[in-house]
Write a protein that holds these residues in place. Structure first.
Motif, PDB file in Angstrom:
ATOM      1  N   UNK A 309      11.411   0.250 -14.136  1.00 50.28           N
ATOM      2  CA  UNK A 309      12.224   1.463 -14.184  1.00 50.28           C
ATOM      3  C   UNK A 309      12.140   2.228 -12.856  1.00 50.28           C
ATOM      4  N   UNK A 310      10.924   2.410 -12.361  1.00 53.68           N
ATOM      5  CA  UNK A 310      10.689   3.068 -11.082  1.00 53.68           C
ATOM      6  C   UNK A 310       9.571   2.346 -10.363  1.00 53.68           C
ATOM      7  N   UNK A 311       9.582   2.443  -9.051  1.00 53.78           N
ATOM      8  CA  UNK A 311       8.470   1.891  -8.276  1.00 53.78           C
ATOM      9  C   UNK A 311       8.324   2.694  -6.991  1.00 53.78           C
ATOM     10  N   UNK A 312       7.084   2.878  -6.574  1.00 56.03           N
ATOM     11  CA  UNK A 312       6.763   3.594  -5.339  1.00 56.03           C
ATOM     12  C   UNK A 312       5.628   2.832  -4.671  1.00 56.03           C
ATOM     13  N   UNK A 313       5.916   2.177  -3.534  1.00 54.43           N
ATOM     14  CA  UNK A 313       4.921   1.324  -2.883  1.00 54.43           C
ATOM     15  C   UNK A 313       4.769   1.708  -1.418  1.00 54.43           C
ATOM     16  N   UNK A 314       3.558   1.477  -0.910  1.00 52.68           N
ATOM     17  CA  UNK A 314       3.252   1.727   0.499  1.00 52.68           C
ATOM     18  C   UNK A 314       2.452   0.555   1.041  1.00 52.68           C
ATOM     19  N   UNK A 315       2.823   0.097   2.218  1.00 49.78           N
ATOM     20  CA  UNK A 315       2.072  -0.971   2.877  1.00 49.78           C
ATOM     21  C   UNK A 315       0.703  -0.448   3.290  1.00 49.78           C
ATOM     22  N   UNK A 316      -0.315  -1.270   3.074  1.00 47.89           N
ATOM     23  CA  UNK A 316      -1.663  -0.902   3.494  1.00 47.89           C
ATOM     24  C   UNK A 316      -1.721  -0.787   5.013  1.00 47.89           C
ATOM     25  N   UNK A 317      -2.412   0.242   5.528  1.00 47.23           N
ATOM     26  CA  UNK A 317      -2.504   0.438   6.977  1.00 47.23           C
ATOM     27  C   UNK A 317      -3.211  -0.716   7.667  1.00 47.23           C
ATOM     28  N   UNK A 318      -4.038  -1.420   6.925  1.00 50.04           N
ATOM     29  CA  UNK A 318      -4.814  -2.500   7.525  1.00 50.04           C
ATOM     30  C   UNK A 318      -4.070  -3.835   7.493  1.00 50.04           C
ATOM     31  N   UNK A 319      -2.854  -3.859   6.961  1.00 50.45           N
ATOM     32  CA  UNK A 319      -2.101  -5.113   6.863  1.00 50.45           C
ATOM     33  C   UNK A 319      -1.878  -5.707   8.249  1.00 50.45           C
ATOM     34  N   UNK A 320      -1.838  -7.043   8.296  1.00 48.39           N
ATOM     35  CA  UNK A 320      -1.689  -7.756   9.567  1.00 48.39           C
ATOM     36  C   UNK A 320      -0.228  -7.734  10.006  1.00 48.39           C
ATOM     37  N   UNK A 321       0.165  -6.602  10.561  1.00 56.60           N
ATOM     38  CA  UNK A 321       1.524  -6.430  11.072  1.00 56.60           C
ATOM     39  C   UNK A 321       1.453  -5.501  12.281  1.00 56.60           C
ATOM     40  N   UNK A 322       2.220  -5.808  13.297  1.00 58.19           N
ATOM     41  CA  UNK A 322       2.143  -5.076  14.561  1.00 58.19           C
ATOM     42  C   UNK A 322       3.106  -3.898  14.598  1.00 58.19           C
ATOM     43  N   UNK A 323       2.681  -2.859  15.297  1.00 65.19           N
ATOM     44  CA  UNK A 323       3.524  -1.725  15.674  1.00 65.19           C
ATOM     45  C   UNK A 323       4.008  -0.884  14.489  1.00 65.19           C
ATOM     46  N   UNK A 324       3.759  -1.328  13.280  1.00 71.44           N
ATOM     47  CA  UNK A 324       4.205  -0.594  12.096  1.00 71.44           C
ATOM     48  C   UNK A 324       2.996   0.078  11.462  1.00 71.44           C
ATOM     49  N   UNK A 325       3.041   1.397  11.391  1.00 75.04           N
ATOM     50  CA  UNK A 325       1.944   2.144  10.810  1.00 75.04           C
ATOM     51  C   UNK A 325       2.088   2.304   9.303  1.00 75.04           C
ATOM     52  N   UNK A 326       3.312   2.346   8.859  1.00 70.10           N
ATOM     53  CA  UNK A 326       3.542   2.601   7.438  1.00 70.10           C
ATOM     54  C   UNK A 326       4.917   2.085   7.028  1.00 70.10           C
ATOM     55  N   UNK A 327       4.970   1.448   5.876  1.00 69.80           N
ATOM     56  CA  UNK A 327       6.234   1.108   5.221  1.00 69.80           C
ATOM     57  C   UNK A 327       6.146   1.633   3.796  1.00 69.80           C
ATOM     58  N   UNK A 328       7.117   2.420   3.405  1.00 68.81           N
ATOM     59  CA  UNK A 328       7.106   3.009   2.067  1.00 68.81           C
ATOM     60  C   UNK A 328       8.467   2.751   1.420  1.00 68.81           C
ATOM     61  N   UNK A 329       8.451   2.252   0.207  1.00 71.67           N
ATOM     62  CA  UNK A 329       9.691   1.978  -0.529  1.00 71.67           C
ATOM     63  C   UNK A 329       9.605   2.655  -1.892  1.00 71.67           C
ATOM     64  N   UNK A 330      10.637   3.403  -2.220  1.00 77.26           N
ATOM     65  CA  UNK A 330      10.757   4.039  -3.528  1.00 77.26           C
ATOM     66  C   UNK A 330      12.094   3.625  -4.122  1.00 77.26           C
ATOM     67  N   UNK A 331      12.068   3.255  -5.392  1.00 77.94           N
ATOM     68  CA  UNK A 331      13.287   2.739  -6.009  1.00 77.94           C
ATOM     69  C   UNK A 331      13.365   3.141  -7.474  1.00 77.94           C
ATOM     70  N   UNK A 747     -10.871 -11.603  11.412  1.00 76.04           N
ATOM     71  CA  UNK A 747      -9.724 -10.910  10.814  1.00 76.04           C
ATOM     72  C   UNK A 747      -9.493  -9.525  11.427  1.00 76.04           C
ATOM     73  N   UNK A 748     -10.529  -8.935  12.014  1.00 77.19           N
ATOM     74  CA  UNK A 748     -10.351  -7.631  12.653  1.00 77.19           C
ATOM     75  C   UNK A 748      -9.451  -7.720  13.888  1.00 77.19           C
ATOM     76  N   UNK A 749      -9.399  -8.912  14.488  1.00 78.20           N
ATOM     77  CA  UNK A 749      -8.557  -9.096  15.678  1.00 78.20           C
ATOM     78  C   UNK A 749      -7.083  -9.255  15.324  1.00 78.20           C
ATOM     79  N   UNK A 750      -6.801  -9.569  14.058  1.00 78.46           N
ATOM     80  CA  UNK A 750      -5.436  -9.773  13.560  1.00 78.46           C
ATOM     81  C   UNK A 750      -4.717 -10.905  14.286  1.00 78.46           C
ATOM     82  N   UNK A 751      -5.475 -11.931  14.697  1.00 81.08           N
ATOM     83  CA  UNK A 751      -4.857 -13.113  15.274  1.00 81.08           C
ATOM     84  C   UNK A 751      -4.165 -13.914  14.173  1.00 81.08           C
TER      85      UNK A 751
END
Length: 837
Positions: A309-331, A747-751
């Motif tokens: 019915x509803x969803x509110x999600x946020x990407x974890x700050x520690x996720x292995x992705x570059x240059x993106x600090x936050x992704x948030x989706x609400x639907x 994993x801390x290096x995010x290689x």
């Protein structure tokens, strides 16, 4: 009786009036202090009581009632709690701005024992009912979509404000505070757009189409051009959590209701409540591995259908992705008349981090509202041929029109954003820098009806020409939307020769993208780089730029005239036919027999080819964008691309020296493998059916530079092997964080790990070898070429690490066959500059 009732009624009315006047009504809006965006689904309660409400999708709330406390409390996952005093017995407006929490959520506590996690039975029911609730199970549907996009600069530090270039827009920065609100952070808006479109979908075959009816774009240095208008609609804002993996910013994120839910996520049942007329379970979730491309958040699941019915999600700050600090989706989703659910409102936030301590970041905010949802019968497949179609007069800047057709009115913040962008566009310094940035992105300098460039080719140098200067250009859409003319001139200081080219293209039909073009060139090239008509390397590619500097490999001058007709017959199928005449003048020792089958034939150095080339392409779900007078392919989503080329060489009619027939085929695809990463493969094969001099055979591209490229065989020398018949397979698997994310210290290096492999079968027949000239007229040996054994493929494998310091990739490549050749490189280490999320 009347005398008694009248005063009694008056007393009752008096008490009623007093009661009504004394009732407390609190309404307002809850927003994010860092972005200004509304926060839906937040809890708003009077402290110490059960009197309260939750915010709707647009962040609004309304509370009626009283309690002992005079304090209102707002809270939501991922934000700091906030309190404000209210006045009892009156109607009032209280707005809240919440600050994002500086720390991540704590781990869920799972107590060992016989009792099952109460969230698990609900999750199993969600998975069991996925097909029934997923919109992809509908044969066809359509809706009207309103979309809004805003891009801002955020995290503007005091140190950055003191920079000289920033002081030039101080007058604008001084008014930034009015955008974010009383508790908000200052932002500098760059872009805001609105679009209104009709979206259509059918399941078999899976096709979608968006007809963009109206657009309005306000941006710093931007115009409402056709390209931007095509990418601000609904097609690029499709987020379906019923998929196991969701493609977001070109990365595959695991859905919290995907089939692998128990392996990737922890869940906790928080509450049960009514949302509209649906009784829902509230589940919280977070990833088991904090570097997984997954989400932390909440979802509301209906009790009867076990639907989202509803969803509110946020990407974890520690996720292995570059240059993106936050992704948030609400639907928010609504049930269709036949059962499956369609999204009615979506809000997406992408927060791009600062590259350095002294730079700012970016916020990209997307809002989508869908109305008039209809479950329909599938339209003919021909209807979906153009995945994105722009109305003839799509640009609509009339405020009266948008006030009438917006699904929701602009907020005061957004009104301020538009005003501020208009102010920025009038600052001379901003105008200058936006033009510089546009030039860097396009590679051309726009001067009225002409584009001057490409800029990177203006100055170059090699061992034949010495320093080379080049000046060229083309007409743009301001000149004509039907005709495009181009031309250039170049001069080498050492060879003292002029090179030049000119051409014209006429766009016959934009809907079926039908063009006819003609061009002529006289220039220099190096052998073996652009032989295969299906894998010709783009002129401006980094590989061409590197190999064209310094010593050229078997260079030659050429004169080439070509006419080509191309048409997109359907969304999947396109074809082209061209007629080409080219003269070949080698700058290296080369001879050929003018009569191939005569041993005593006179020898020649120059030759001319006249060819007709037919190319066919089938790409089932390829999407295109029209960029002024050019077309851009966005590739395919799920299906491979098939290409076939037939070349017929003619002797005689237009000065051709040889008769020959050649066929080339190619198949390529990128496979999204979710948890395991992404695999790309490319298969090529070809055969020439007649004996010809070796420059007309297929020269396989080697790479002697230190830079890795997937275009070439990286342990093969330039021009090491030539084939009459060949077949090749290239594989590359990007594991993303699948392996290295699970090694504690690494994993801390995010290689990220990359595996590569290449295999090439090839050979030259005895009859073709027999027509090659091994010596010149004086009996001196001529440079020759290597050939592969049909039963022994050339093979190399490699392993690489990408995302080193976010920008670099290092590959170790090992050659497995043909190790006995002179100067052979058994292994090599290559580096490359790779910007990827």
């Amino acid at each position: 009786m009347t005398k008694i009732l009248t005063p009694l009624l008056g007393v009752l009315l008096l008490f009623s009036g007093v009661y009504t006047h004394a009732q407390t009504v609190i309404e307002g809006k809850v927003t994010d202090s860092s972005t200004g965006d509304p926060i839906p689904f937040a809890n708003v309660v009077i402290k110490g009581s059960s009197v309260g409400s939750t915010t709707d999708f647009d962040g609004f709330f309304k509370i009626k009632g009283d309690a002992e406390s005079d304090t209102l409390v707002v809270s939501y996952i991922g934000y700091e709690r906030k309190e404000k005093r209210y006045e009892k017995g009156v109607s009032q407006v209280l707005n809240f701005q919440l600050n994002p929490e500086a720390t991540n959520l704590g781990d869920f506590v799972i107590v060992a024992g016989k009792q099952e996690n109460p969230a698990f039975p609900i999750m199993r029911q969600i998975i069991e009912n996925k097909n029934r609730n997923d919109k992809r199970s509908l044969d066809a549907y359509q809706y009207t979509s309103y979309n809004k996009i805003e891009v801002d600069v955020d995290n503007i530090t005091d140190k950055l404000r003191e920079k000289k270039f920033m002081k030039r827009i101080t007058s604008v920065l001084d008014s930034i505070e009015t955008i974010a609100g009383e508790d908000g952070k200052p932002i500098l808006p760059l872009f805001i757009s609105e679009s209104l479109s009709d979206f259509y979908y059918r399941s078999e075959p899976r096709l979608q189409k968006e007809y963009v009816r109206n657009t309005k774009i306000t941006g710093v240095g931007l115009e409402d051009g056709s390209l931007i208008s095509q990418v601000i609609g609904s097609s690029f804002q499709q987020y379906n959590f019923y998929q196991n993996r969701m493609n977001i910013v070109d990365k595959e994120f695991a859905s919290p209701i995907g089939d692998g839910w128990r392996l990737l996520y922890d869940y906790e049942l928080q509450d049960s409540l009514y949302i509209d007329d649906d009784y829902c379970y509230l589940l919280e979730f977070q990833p088991k591995n904090d570097q997984e491309l997954a989400f932390t958040g909440k979802m509301w699941i209906t009790k009867n259908e076990f639907a989202l019915k509803r969803i509110d999600v946020t990407m974890a700050k520690t996720a292995n992705i570059n240059f993106i600090e936050k992704i948030k989706i609400q639907q928010e989703l609504d049930r269709t008349e036949t059962g499956p659910w369609l999204p009615v409102k979506s809000r997406i936030l992408v927060d791009v981090a600062e590259l350095t301590n002294n730079s700012a970041g970016f916020l990209a905010k997307f809002y989508s509202s869908n109305q008039n949802l209809q479950v329909t019968k599938p339209k003919p497949t021909s209807f979906y041929e153009r995945g994105i179609e722009l109305a003839e007069e799509a640009v609509t800047n009339s405020e009266d029109f948008w006030a009438q057709h917006r699904h929701e009115k602009l907020s005061p913040t957004e009104v301020n954003v538009i005003a501020m962008i208009d102010t920025l566009n009038n600052i001379p310094f901003v105008k200058t820098w936006t033009e510089i940035m546009k030039t860097a992105a396009r590679g051309y300098v726009e001067v009225g009806m002409f584009d001057i460039g490409p800029i990177p080719l203006t100055i170059s140098g090699n061992n034949v020409e010495g320093w080379r200067g080049r000046l060229g250009g083309r007409t743009n859409e301001n000149f004509s939307k039907k005709w495009q003319f181009n031309g250039y001139g170049a001069y080498g200081l050492d060879d003292k020769k002029w090179k030049y080219g000119f051409g014209a293209k006429y766009i016959i039909d934009r809907k079926k993208w039908t063009t006819i073009s003609a061009n002529y060139r006289t220039d220099i090239d190096q052998f073996g780089v652009q032989v295969n008509p299906l894998t010709s390397i783009a002129e401006g590619s980094a590989f061409i730029a590197l190999t064209s500097l310094g010593d050229l490999v078997r260079p030659f001058y050429y004169d080439r005239a070509q006419v080509e007709f191309a048409r997109q017959f359907s969304r999947a199928f396109s074809a082209s036919v061209s007629l080409r005449n080219q003269n070949f003048t080698p700058l290296f020792d080369f001879r050929y027999r003018k009569e191939l089958n005569r041993v005593d034939s006179p020898l020649g150095t120059d030759f001319t080819t006249t060819e007709t080339i037919v190319r066919l392409k089938y790409a089932r779900d390829e999407t295109f964008l029209i960029n002024d007078n050019n077309r851009i392919s966005l590739g395919t989503l799920r299906w491979p691309i098939f290409m076939l080329s037939y070349t017929r060489g003619f002797k005689g009619p237009i000065n051709g020296d040889f008769d020959y027939n050649k066929v080339d085929i190619a198949v390529s695809q990128t496979l999204k493998m979710g948890f395991w990463g992404n695999m790309s493969y490319q298969i090529n094969a070809g055969h020439i059916f007649d004996e010809v001099p070796y420059p007309l055979l297929t020269a396989h591209i080697g790479n002697e530079s230190i830079v890795y490229t997937d275009i070439a065989f990286n342990t093969m020398d330039f021009y090491e092997y030539v084939s009459e018949t060949y077949g090749s397979l290239k594989l590359q698997h990007k594991f993303e964080g699948f392996i290295l994310n699970r090694i504690p210290l690494i994993k801390k290096l995010k290689w990220r790990l990359v595996g590569t492999g290449s295999m090439l079968f090839g050979g030259v027949s005895e009859s073709t070898l027999a027509v090659q000239v091994l010596e010149d007229e004086n009996g001196n040996p001529l440079p020759q070429f290597g050939t592969l054994k049909p039963s022994k493929p050339f093979t190399e494998v490699g392993i690489g690490i990408e995302n080193i310091l976010k920008f670099f990739r290092v590959d170790y490549v090992r050659r497995l066959t043909y190790l006995d050749q002179p100067r052979v490189r058994k292994s090599t280490i290559k580096v490359s500059f790779d910007i990827s999320l």
